[in-house]
Design an enzyme around this catalytic site. Structure first.
Site, mmCIF file in Angstrom:
data_model
loop_
_atom_site.group_PDB
_atom_site.id
_atom_site.type_symbol
_atom_site.label_atom_id
_atom_site.label_comp_id
_atom_site.label_asym_id
_atom_site.label_seq_id
_atom_site.Cartn_x
_atom_site.Cartn_y
_atom_site.Cartn_z
ATOM 1 N N GLU A 285 -4.109 -8.600 5.290
ATOM 2 C CA GLU A 285 -4.241 -9.536 6.404
ATOM 3 C C GLU A 285 -5.043 -10.771 5.994
ATOM 4 O OE1 GLU A 285 -3.888 -7.723 10.703
ATOM 5 O OE2 GLU A 285 -5.973 -8.204 10.326
ATOM 6 N N HIS A 306 5.060 12.277 -8.401
ATOM 7 C CA HIS A 306 6.334 12.985 -8.246
ATOM 8 C C HIS A 306 7.228 12.311 -7.201
ATOM 9 C CE1 HIS A 306 4.949 16.335 -10.808
ATOM 10 N NE2 HIS A 306 3.780 15.843 -10.435
ATOM 11 N N LYS A 420 3.764 -10.255 18.830
ATOM 12 C CA LYS A 420 3.188 -10.102 20.179
ATOM 13 C C LYS A 420 3.943 -10.981 21.159
ATOM 14 C CE LYS A 420 -1.531 -9.223 18.608
ATOM 15 N NZ LYS A 420 -2.884 -9.739 18.570
HETATM 16 O O1 PA5 Z 1 -8.756 -7.776 11.244
HETATM 17 C C1 PA5 Z 1 -8.450 -8.137 12.380
HETATM 18 O O2 PA5 Z 1 -9.021 -9.076 12.939
HETATM 19 C C2 PA5 Z 1 -7.376 -7.420 13.152
HETATM 20 O O3 PA5 Z 1 -6.758 -6.445 12.396
HETATM 21 C C3 PA5 Z 1 -7.950 -6.773 14.387
HETATM 22 O O4 PA5 Z 1 -8.969 -5.885 14.015
HETATM 23 C C4 PA5 Z 1 -6.901 -6.019 15.195
HETATM 24 O O5 PA5 Z 1 -5.818 -6.840 15.467
HETATM 25 C C5 PA5 Z 1 -7.478 -5.500 16.482
HETATM 26 O O6 PA5 Z 1 -7.985 -6.548 17.246
HETATM 27 P P1 PA5 Z 1 -8.989 -6.316 18.427
HETATM 28 O O7 PA5 Z 1 -10.242 -5.731 17.889
HETATM 29 O O8 PA5 Z 1 -9.203 -7.670 19.017
HETATM 30 O O9 PA5 Z 1 -8.345 -5.382 19.404
#
Ligand code: PA5
Length: 443
Positions: A285, A306, A420
């Site tokens: 990410e 494997h 989303k």
């Molecule tokens: O690293 C990040 O910012 C994201 O992966 C969030 O942790 C994830 O989308 C969850 O978001 P939130 O804590 O706002 O529910």
């Protein structure tokens, strides 16, 4: 301390190149320290370990103790950075057969990280008649997967325990002011912890996001934080040889520049499976932007030798491998001798199982290097909270530095919004009417 060995990378990328990138990574570290890098409003993780006080840890432990005393099960609701760190540490430190041997304290369950109807049905069925608590974790406080699970769990908890009793076992970890999770916590009077504004989800395992569930599971958060503090200290040292995060970031970058587009994180202890899941999110990410970035993959070895071993050995040569090696397992198990020796394994009699595992690891490393796969090795002394703390901070810093080398903002995730928007449009969420129309025309 955590050890980094890149000797099986230098046959592929010259050590002078890695040295040059290491110097650049160390220079980039200064831009994090000065707050002049892209995404500089999300740098709270950088000095976080050193800023954690015994008083704060005491508060987290007190809330954890209440949940341990009051609940047979605690459900951690969260997704992405709001769940993977806790899940990773808990799995790494737990007995491999926890669900059968039981645990000293409430069972820790996870929800809000998927929308599987069967998963949620089976979870809520399992919780019927049980005293359970919920830790609702969401920085934005609006994430659909988590909010959906929390609504179900809150209702069930209140119905089973009564509204007043439920308030004692529901905890919110969210933003100080914004979002539905904050509004709900304030209205209901739940105990809550704040996720600092300047710490993004995937860098938040050392905030209550990770610390509270880990403490509820009965693990040593003091040691976890101490490990992270020691790694923070080591990587700040002016002696650049100690900055193994910069070296790892530089090695990754040198390999990426040399055409290695996939990094496979390998482990030889099944308990590390979720550490790899956490690592994949941290790097994936952070770096997968602007049509750039190494694709972070993972394997559990020797299991996946494997299944994926053939690909790693002989598939397209665009991969490199990073192995997390645990030097000393917690337990000792000797391989027995057998008079009949029908399986032909008496040559292993009297040896530790770990010795076999280590030779598998070494043999695999050499085979992969011979097959054209550069190999980075990270060795931790033991799989305990202290060493996991080191590993967590090491990867966070390395990720921050590597993204500077790559020239991208490590701390946002604009691409996550695309699904989303479509999902809300398809579900007919108010405010998405235009998108709904556009998307229907495409179906
Ligand atoms: O690293 C990040 O910012 C994201 O992966 C969030 O942790 C994830 O989308 C969850 O978001 P939130 O804590 O706002 O529910």
């Amino acid at each position: 301390m955590l050890k980094l060995d890149i000797s099986k990378v230098t046959p592929f990328v010259g050590s002078d190149i890695i040295e040059d990138y290491t110097n650049r990574a160390i220079a980039a570290q200064q831009t994090l320290v000065d707050g002049t890098c892209p995404g500089n409003d999300f740098l709270g993780w950088l000095n976080l370990p050193a800023s954690i006080t015994p008083e704060f840890l005491g508060e987290v432990k007190a809330v954890a103790q209440t949940l341990r005393e009051e609940c047979e099960a605690v459900v951690v609701a969260g997704i992405g950075g709001s769940y993977l760190g806790a899940k990773a540490v808990i799995e790494a430190l737990s007995n491999s057969f926890q669900w059968l041997v039981g645990c000293n304290g409430p069972a820790i369950l996870f929800a809000g990280n998927n929308i599987g109807e069967d998963y949620l049905y089976e979870l809520t069925s399992l919780l019927k008649g049980k005293k359970f608590g919920v830790i609702n974790i969401s920085k934005s406080g609006t994430t659909t997967e988590t909010a959906l699970a929390f609504r179900l769990l809150k209702k069930q908890c209140e119905e089973q325990m009564g509204k007043e009793a439920a308030k004692k076992v529901i905890v919110a970890i969210t933003d100080a002011k914004r979002g539905a999770a904050r509004t709900c916590a304030d209205k209901e009077g739940y105990k809550s912890f704040i996720i600092p504004d300047n710490v993004g989800g995937r860098f938040s395992v050392l905030t209550p996001v990770g610390l509270l569930p880990i403490a509820v599971a009965g693990f040593d958060i003091d040691a976890l934080v101490k490990g992270a503090q020691d790694m923070e200290c080591q990587c700040k040292d002016s002696n650049k040889l100690n900055n193994i995060a910069a070296k790892y970031a530089a090695t990754r970058y040198a390999l990426y520049a040399a055409g290695k587009k996939i990094e496979i994180l390998a482990n030889y202890q099944p308990k590390l499976h979720f550490i790899a899941e956490w690592w994949k999110q941290l790097f994936g990410e952070s770096e997968g932007k602007d049509q750039k970035g190494i694709y972070p993959a993972s394997v559990d070895l020797t299991t996946d030798l494997h299944s994926m071993g053939q690909w790693i050995q002989e598939g397209e040569r665009t991969i490199f491998e990073t192995v997390i090696s645990v030097e000393n397992p917690e337990h000792e198990l000797l391989f027995p001798s057998d008079d009949e020796n029908l399986d032909g394994l008496n040559f292993l009699a009297g040896k530790r199982v770990d010795q076999v595992n280590k030779m598998a690891e070494l043999g695999t490393q050499l085979a992969h290097v011979d097959g054209g796969v550069p190999n980075i090795r990270l060795a931790i002394d033991r799989l305990d909270a202290y060493h996991l703390g080191q590993l967590i901070y090491f990867f966070e810093l390395a990720c921050g530095l590597y993204c500077q080398l790559l020239g991208i903002n490590a701390f946002n995730q604009p691409g996550v919004e695309a699904y989303k928007k479509n999902m809300f449009a398809l579900l007919g969420k108010p405010g998405y009417e235009k998108e709904t129309e556009a998307i229907r025309a495409r179906l």
